[in-house]
Design a protein around this motif. Structure first.
Motif, PDB file in Angstrom:
ATOM      1  N   GLN A  46       9.018  -0.687 -11.047  1.00  0.00           N
ATOM      2  CA  GLN A  46       7.656  -1.199 -10.977  1.00  0.00           C
ATOM      3  C   GLN A  46       7.390  -1.730  -9.567  1.00  0.00           C
ATOM      4  O   GLN A  46       8.290  -2.241  -8.906  1.00  0.00           O
ATOM      5  N   PRO A  48       5.333  -4.614  -7.754  1.00  0.00           N
ATOM      6  CA  PRO A  48       4.548  -5.823  -8.020  1.00  0.00           C
ATOM      7  C   PRO A  48       3.210  -5.761  -7.296  1.00  0.00           C
ATOM      8  O   PRO A  48       3.054  -5.028  -6.314  1.00  0.00           O
ATOM      9  N   ASP A  49       2.258  -6.552  -7.764  1.00  0.00           N
ATOM     10  CA  ASP A  49       0.932  -6.566  -7.153  1.00  0.00           C
ATOM     11  C   ASP A  49       0.901  -7.316  -5.829  1.00  0.00           C
ATOM     12  O   ASP A  49       0.252  -6.890  -4.889  1.00  0.00           O
ATOM     13  N   SER A  50       1.601  -8.441  -5.741  1.00  0.00           N
ATOM     14  CA  SER A  50       1.465  -9.285  -4.548  1.00  0.00           C
ATOM     15  C   SER A  50       2.278  -8.738  -3.379  1.00  0.00           C
ATOM     16  O   SER A  50       3.392  -8.229  -3.557  1.00  0.00           O
ATOM     17  N   ASP A  53       5.692 -10.522  -3.121  1.00  0.00           N
ATOM     18  CA  ASP A  53       6.747  -9.985  -3.984  1.00  0.00           C
ATOM     19  C   ASP A  53       7.223  -8.621  -3.496  1.00  0.00           C
ATOM     20  O   ASP A  53       8.415  -8.322  -3.556  1.00  0.00           O
ATOM     21  N   GLN A  54       6.304  -7.800  -3.019  1.00  0.00           N
ATOM     22  CA  GLN A  54       6.710  -6.509  -2.462  1.00  0.00           C
ATOM     23  C   GLN A  54       7.627  -6.706  -1.254  1.00  0.00           C
ATOM     24  O   GLN A  54       8.633  -6.012  -1.106  1.00  0.00           O
ATOM     25  N   GLU A 118      -0.598   1.619  -4.326  1.00  0.00           N
ATOM     26  CA  GLU A 118      -0.068   0.304  -4.714  1.00  0.00           C
ATOM     27  C   GLU A 118       0.859  -0.299  -3.659  1.00  0.00           C
ATOM     28  O   GLU A 118       1.164  -1.484  -3.683  1.00  0.00           O
ATOM     29  N   LYS A 120       1.850  -1.940  -0.296  1.00  0.00           N
ATOM     30  CA  LYS A 120       1.165  -2.764   0.701  1.00  0.00           C
ATOM     31  C   LYS A 120       2.010  -3.003   1.951  1.00  0.00           C
ATOM     32  O   LYS A 120       1.479  -3.358   3.000  1.00  0.00           O
TER      33      LYS A 120
END
Length: 131
Positions: A46, A48-50, A53-54, A118, A120
């Motif tokens: 997965q 992550p969105d932030s 966290d990435q 997704e 970043k």
């Protein structure tokens, strides 16, 4: 032997390595070249969105790769950060500063698109093992 240092491939068993035909890292002599690493959590596959966290996930993968290759994060001499948005820079700096604040490798930051929407941040490092 032809006088060149042996070349060793390092894999983290990411499915992307075989699919795209690359190694997570290459060790050549006293150097380790780690491929651009995004923020996937490889245990869950997965993203992550932030961006924080990435960034943490990318750094954890890089650290694991370096250790597998016989290097330490403190051996990093060069880093390139690729971000998808200049507005993310300060947030990424806060995270990478925790890892590289005392190591202070030479660095470049690029703002560019990455291969999946997704993603970043992508981080690439070169490490040199002291003789």
């Amino acid at each position: 032997m032809n006088g060149k240092p042996p070349r060793r491939l390092v894999s983290t068993e990411s499915p992307f390595e075989k699919q795209a035909g690359y190694s997570r890292a290459i060790v050549s002599g006293d150097f380790c070249f780690v491929s651009g690493t995004t923020g996937y959590d490889y245990t869950t596959m997965q993203m992550p969105d932030s961006v924080e966290d990435q960034t943490r996930n990318a750094l954890a993968t890089i650290k694991q790769t370096l250790e597998q290759a016989g290097f330490a994060i403190s051996d990093v001499v060069r880093v390139q950060y690729t971000l998808t948005d200049a507005g993310l820079v300060e947030r990424v700096f806060a995270v990478v500063g925790e890892t590289f604040g005392e190591i202070r490798p030479a660095a470049t930051m690029v703002i560019a698109g990455l291969i999946k929407p997704e993603m970043k941040v992508e981080i690439e490092v070169t490490a040199h093992r002291p003789s």
